[in-house]
Every structure is written in structure tokens, then in C-alpha cells.
Design a protein around this motif. Structure first.
Motif, PDB file in Angstrom:
ATOM      1  N   GLY A 229      48.559  44.435  49.793  1.00  0.00           N
ATOM      2  CA  GLY A 229      47.394  43.748  49.615  1.00  0.00           C
ATOM      3  C   GLY A 229      47.305  42.757  48.689  1.00  0.00           C
ATOM      4  O   GLY A 229      48.426  42.397  47.954  1.00  0.00           O
ATOM      5  N   VAL A 230      46.110  42.212  48.516  1.00  0.00           N
ATOM      6  CA  VAL A 230      46.036  41.149  47.428  1.00  0.00           C
ATOM      7  C   VAL A 230      46.098  41.625  46.247  1.00  0.00           C
ATOM      8  O   VAL A 230      46.582  41.226  45.221  1.00  0.00           O
ATOM      9  N   SER A 231      45.804  42.814  46.004  1.00  0.00           N
ATOM     10  CA  SER A 231      46.081  43.771  44.693  1.00  0.00           C
ATOM     11  C   SER A 231      47.171  43.582  44.399  1.00  0.00           C
ATOM     12  O   SER A 231      47.740  43.279  43.180  1.00  0.00           O
TER      13      SER A 231
ATOM     14  N   LEU B 169      48.169  40.310  43.086  1.00  0.00           N
ATOM     15  CA  LEU B 169      47.895  40.099  41.693  1.00  0.00           C
ATOM     16  C   LEU B 169      48.701  40.525  40.488  1.00  0.00           C
ATOM     17  O   LEU B 169      48.706  39.897  39.649  1.00  0.00           O
TER      18      LEU B 169
ATOM     19  N   PHE C 180      35.650  39.088  40.114  1.00  0.00           N
ATOM     20  CA  PHE C 180      36.086  40.211  40.665  1.00  0.00           C
ATOM     21  C   PHE C 180      36.662  41.290  39.394  1.00  0.00           C
ATOM     22  O   PHE C 180      37.399  40.626  38.719  1.00  0.00           O
TER      23      PHE C 180
ATOM     24  N   TYR D 291      40.706  41.364  38.003  1.00  0.00           N
ATOM     25  CA  TYR D 291      41.357  40.239  37.150  1.00  0.00           C
ATOM     26  C   TYR D 291      41.312  40.661  35.929  1.00  0.00           C
ATOM     27  O   TYR D 291      42.462  40.475  35.300  1.00  0.00           O
TER      28      TYR D 291
ATOM     29  N   ASN E 231      38.494  32.073  42.701  1.00  0.00           N
ATOM     30  CA  ASN E 231      38.292  33.048  43.799  1.00  0.00           C
ATOM     31  C   ASN E 231      37.072  32.321  44.787  1.00  0.00           C
ATOM     32  O   ASN E 231      36.146  32.239  44.337  1.00  0.00           O
TER      33      ASN E 231
ATOM     34  N   ASN F 107      33.948  37.131  45.391  1.00  0.00           N
ATOM     35  CA  ASN F 107      33.470  38.331  45.224  1.00  0.00           C
ATOM     36  C   ASN F 107      33.132  38.513  44.007  1.00  0.00           C
ATOM     37  O   ASN F 107      33.852  38.256  43.062  1.00  0.00           O
TER      38      ASN F 107
ATOM     39  N   ASP G 249      42.944  33.147  44.714  1.00  0.00           N
ATOM     40  CA  ASP G 249      42.607  34.261  45.482  1.00  0.00           C
ATOM     41  C   ASP G 249      41.421  34.009  46.872  1.00  0.00           C
ATOM     42  O   ASP G 249      40.249  33.845  46.541  1.00  0.00           O
TER      43      ASP G 249
ATOM     44  N   ILE H 161      41.089  36.003  49.646  1.00  0.00           N
ATOM     45  CA  ILE H 161      41.278  37.099  50.477  1.00  0.00           C
ATOM     46  C   ILE H 161      40.005  36.863  51.370  1.00  0.00           C
ATOM     47  O   ILE H 161      40.086  37.460  52.668  1.00  0.00           O
ATOM     48  N   TYR H 162      38.831  36.290  51.236  1.00  0.00           N
ATOM     49  CA  TYR H 162      37.550  36.062  52.158  1.00  0.00           C
ATOM     50  C   TYR H 162      37.940  34.808  52.872  1.00  0.00           C
ATOM     51  O   TYR H 162      36.873  34.435  53.419  1.00  0.00           O
TER      52      TYR H 162
ATOM     53  N   SER I 277      43.282  42.704  54.669  1.00  0.00           N
ATOM     54  CA  SER I 277      42.318  43.899  54.578  1.00  0.00           C
ATOM     55  C   SER I 277      40.837  43.613  55.176  1.00  0.00           C
ATOM     56  O   SER I 277      40.362  44.454  55.770  1.00  0.00           O
ATOM     57  N   LYS I 278      40.327  42.562  54.837  1.00  0.00           N
ATOM     58  CA  LYS I 278      39.070  41.955  55.197  1.00  0.00           C
ATOM     59  C   LYS I 278      38.791  41.626  56.414  1.00  0.00           C
ATOM     60  O   LYS I 278      37.792  42.218  57.365  1.00  0.00           O
TER      61      LYS I 278
ATOM     62  N   ARG J 181      47.158  48.218  53.280  1.00  0.00           N
ATOM     63  CA  ARG J 181      47.586  47.710  52.066  1.00  0.00           C
ATOM     64  C   ARG J 181      48.575  46.649  52.452  1.00  0.00           C
ATOM     65  O   ARG J 181      49.708  46.524  51.971  1.00  0.00           O
TER      66      ARG J 181
ATOM     67  N   TYR K  60      29.178  39.363  50.535  1.00  0.00           N
ATOM     68  CA  TYR K  60      28.236  39.695  49.460  1.00  0.00           C
ATOM     69  C   TYR K  60      27.170  38.653  49.303  1.00  0.00           C
ATOM     70  O   TYR K  60      27.342  37.566  49.367  1.00  0.00           O
TER      71      TYR K  60
END
Ligand code: PMP
Length: 369
Positions: A91-93, A96, A117, A120, A161, A165, A193, A195-196, A222-223, A231, A305
Motif C-alpha cells: 500500500g501507499v501506507s 510512506l 491525511f 503523515y 498530496n 485527502n 502522494d 494515490i488518487y 487501493s483506490k 495492500r 472527498y
């Protein structure tokens, strides 16, 4: 019993909402940070097949070569720049965690967006770094002059980001270019980041990739494909940094989940997700047009969002309680920010739930203002 570093860690404000939700009967849940659709059937099939075919052992730490090749091809075709190296992460988690550990010594500074987010600041502080925030209010854009003024001798990382988010903002190309040159001047790394990056509703989405030789791009699956539980993410950037992250991955995550690496490498890059993204653009448009104007809302340019202001002068706690009483789950802005003037809602829900959510929020205006 616990290490000192645990003293500063607070449970996520978003998790608390999950717990509340579990105790509620049929809530209108606009607090969720994941796409509402199931993964495309071809991807599910490929994952099942990968498990049956025996891809259940460790992969090499950096991830399958064919997946890394597809990641780099995709980045190059989108941004006309091929990063030196890539790494498949949990995952991006995971990206990070590895990126922060590879870059930040205790006492080093990292610049983070406010609002931003939640992970961070928590991770940076867990690793002993000093967090400084740059402001995205009121238009969800950064001010390069503010960033320049925050740069000190120990500033190692500027984190961007976009799409964001929690705000739904997309950073302007010009400000990204200015911040890239500020980072270059100071020898700082940009962590971007993204991710979106597939959930973009404006024409002028830009990435820092290629603008500075120290850019760590983080993105993932993920998204975009509705598979947050798989993950699976990736990092691209300079070889020296990616090698360091790989070494840490060897002694921590080991590798990202093997069967899902196989499935994504085989299928994901050829899937057309544009129908899903257009559906989200429609939900975004509906929210922007139908949400009561007492909520000041900048139309989200990306992600799924929206980050409207609280209506009138209502304090956050009072608004949150009234929302809960109406079975409405949103996330208070203070979970993402030093300020408590806004809240996050996710439009990654069915049209029916979105309609109920908008009606519920609009009813609150009459009651609270
Ligand atoms: N970055 C941002 C901005 C996010 O919103 C999320 C998920 N909520 C992540 C990273 C982590 O995503 P994952 O680990 O599932 O790839």
C-alpha cells in the motif's frame, strides 16, 4: 510497558467513527475512505487464478519484475519521464513508512499540508521528525512563498498530496514547479502522494515527477481498482533512495502480497476505469449543486472527498453530535487539521446514500443555524 514514542500517538479520529458506526442501525455513512465499487471481475479472476497457480510464496523484496516494469511504463507514458527505479510496497501506507524511515533522522524537519491525511504527521513524529505545516486554506492550494519561508537547514522533506485527502483539491502546476525548485535549492526531497491520481475531474492535474531529481512518487492500486484490502502500492524515484527503502522492506514488510502482485501485473493496467471515474464526477457534481449553500464548498477537483465548512458559526462538537443524532457519519475537520472549521465527507457511496446524506446535511442547517 510501552515505549515513550507511544505517548504521542493518538488513535485515528476516523477509526472512532468506524466504531460508532458499528453501533448504529443503517447509518448514512459518508466517512469512508475507499471506493464503493467492487473490483472489476477480471481482476478478481486473476487473483483467484494466481492463488491456484501457486503464487503464494514470498516474491523478491522489490516486487515482481514484470509489475515494476509495468509501473515504470505507466509513469513514463503519463508524465514523459521515466523514474530511475521503482518498488512495490504494501500500500501507499507501506511506501510512506519506508520513505520516512529512509529519509528522516530524529530532529529532521518535514513540511506537511494542513489540512492533510492523518497518517503523515503521526508517522513522522513516531520516527522522531519535526513536523511543520504549510497552509492549504482557503482554496486548497499551497503558497510557494510560505513553503520557502518554512525551509530551514534541517528540512529534509516536503510532502505534497494531490489530489488531496481530505480537501479534494488538485495542486496547480505552477506552484508545484515553484516548490520543486525550492526543494532543489535546499537539497530537500519531495514526497508526492498521488494515490488518487486516477480520480481527477479537472484538466490541469500535474505531478512533481521529472521536475526535480529528488522526487519520491507514491501511488497504488487501493483506490483506483477498489482493492484497498489487497495492500498494494508502489514507489518510484532515485535509485539510491529506492534501494534504501528496499533494504528496510527486506527487514519489515518483506514483500507486498504475492498473488495480488501477479493479478495486478497481468490485468490492472489494461482495465479501463474511466466509467467508474465518470460516475464519481457525476456524484461530485450532484453534491456541489445540491448541498445547502450554508456549507461553503469548493468543488472537489479530484479524489472522492469534499471538505465543506461547517454551517454558520456552529462549533464542531455540536455539529458532529447533531450529525450523529441524524445517523449521519462524516469526519470532523480537526482530525486532519489544526483548525476545526470544516468536515470531510466522501461521495464514494451509492447514489441512494448520497441523496440521503445530502438531505440529512441540508436538514441540519435549519436546525443548527
Ligand atoms: N495516502 C492517502 C492520501 C490516503 O488517503 C490513503 C488511504 N486512505 C493512503 C495514502 C493509504 O492508502 P493504501 O495504504 O491503501 O495504499
Amino acid at each position: 510497558m510501552l515505549a515513550d514514542r507511544m505517548k504521542q500517538m493518538k488513535p485515528s479520529g476516523i477509526r472512532r467513527i468506524f466504531e460508532l458506526m458499528a453501533s448504529m442501525d443503517d447509518p448514512i455513512n459518508l466517512s469512508i475512505g475507499q471506493a464503493h465499487f467492487d473490483p472489476p471481475e477480471a481482476l478478481i479472476e486473476a487473483a483467484c487464478q494466481a492463488i491456484r497457480d501457486g503464487h503464494n510464496r514470498y516474491t523478491v523484496t522489490q516486487g515482481l519484475p514484470e509489475l515494476n516494469a509495468r509501473i515504470l511504463d505507466r509513469v513514463e507514458s503519463r508524465y514523459s519521464h521515466r523514474p530511475e527505479a521503482s518498488l512495490v510496497t504494501s500500500g501507499v501506507s507501506g511506501g510512506l513508512v519506508l520513505g520516512f524511515l529512509a529519509l528522516l533522522d530524529p530532529g529532521d524537519e518535514i513540511l506537511l499540508p494542513d489540512p492533510g491525511f492523518t497518517m503523515y504527521a503521526q508517522l513522522a513524529e513516531l520516527f522522531g521528525a519535526v513536523v511543520k505545516f504549510y497552509d492549504l486554506y482557503p482554496n486548497w492550494q499551497m503558497d510557494p512563498d510560505e513553503i520557502a519561508s518554512l525551509m530551514g537547514p534541517r528540512c529534509k522533506v516536503i510532502l505534497l498530496n494531490s489530489p488531496s485527502n481530505p480537501t479534494g483539491g488538485v495542486l496547480g502546476a505552477e506552484s508545484i514547479a515553484k516548490v520543486a525548485s525550492i526543494a532543489a535549492e535546499h537539497g530537500a526531497v519531495i514526497i508526492s502522494d498521488e494515490i488518487y491520481d486516477e480520480f481527477v475531474y479537472s484538466d490541469d492535474y500535474a505531478s512533481a515527477i521529472g521536475l526535480h531529481d529528488r522526487v519520491l512518487q507514491l501511488s497504488g492500486f487501493s483506490k483506483t481498482y477498489g482493492v484497498p484490502g489487497w495492500r498494494l502500492g508502489y514507489a518510484t524515484g532515485p535509485t539510491e533512495l529506492l534501494d534504501a527503502m528496499k533494504t528496510i522492506q527486506q527487514f519489515s514488510f518483506v514483500c507486498a502480497p504475492a498473488p495480488f502482485q501477479v493479478a495486478v501485473a497481468e490485468v490492472a493496467f489494461d482495465l479501463d476505469m474511466s466509467g467508474y471515474i465518470e460516475e464519481y464526477r457525476g456524484k461530485r457534481d450532484r453534491l456541489v449543486s445540491d448541498l445547502h449553500k450554508a456549507y461553503r464548498l469548493l468543488p472537489p477537483q479530484g479524489s472522492f472527498y469534499a471538505f465543506p465548512s461547517l454551517p454558520g458559526e456552529v462549533p464542531e462538537a455540536e455539529f458532529m453530535q447533531a450529525a450523529l443524532d441524524a445517523r449521519l457519519l462524516v469526519v470532523p475537520g480537526s482530525a486532519f487539521s489544526r483548525k476545526d472549521s470544516h468536515f470531510r465527507l466522501s461521495f464514494a457511496v451509492s447514489d441512494e446514500k448520497l441523496g440521503e446524506g445530502i438531505r440529512g446535511l441540508n436538514d441540519l442547517v435549519g436546525r443548527l443555524t
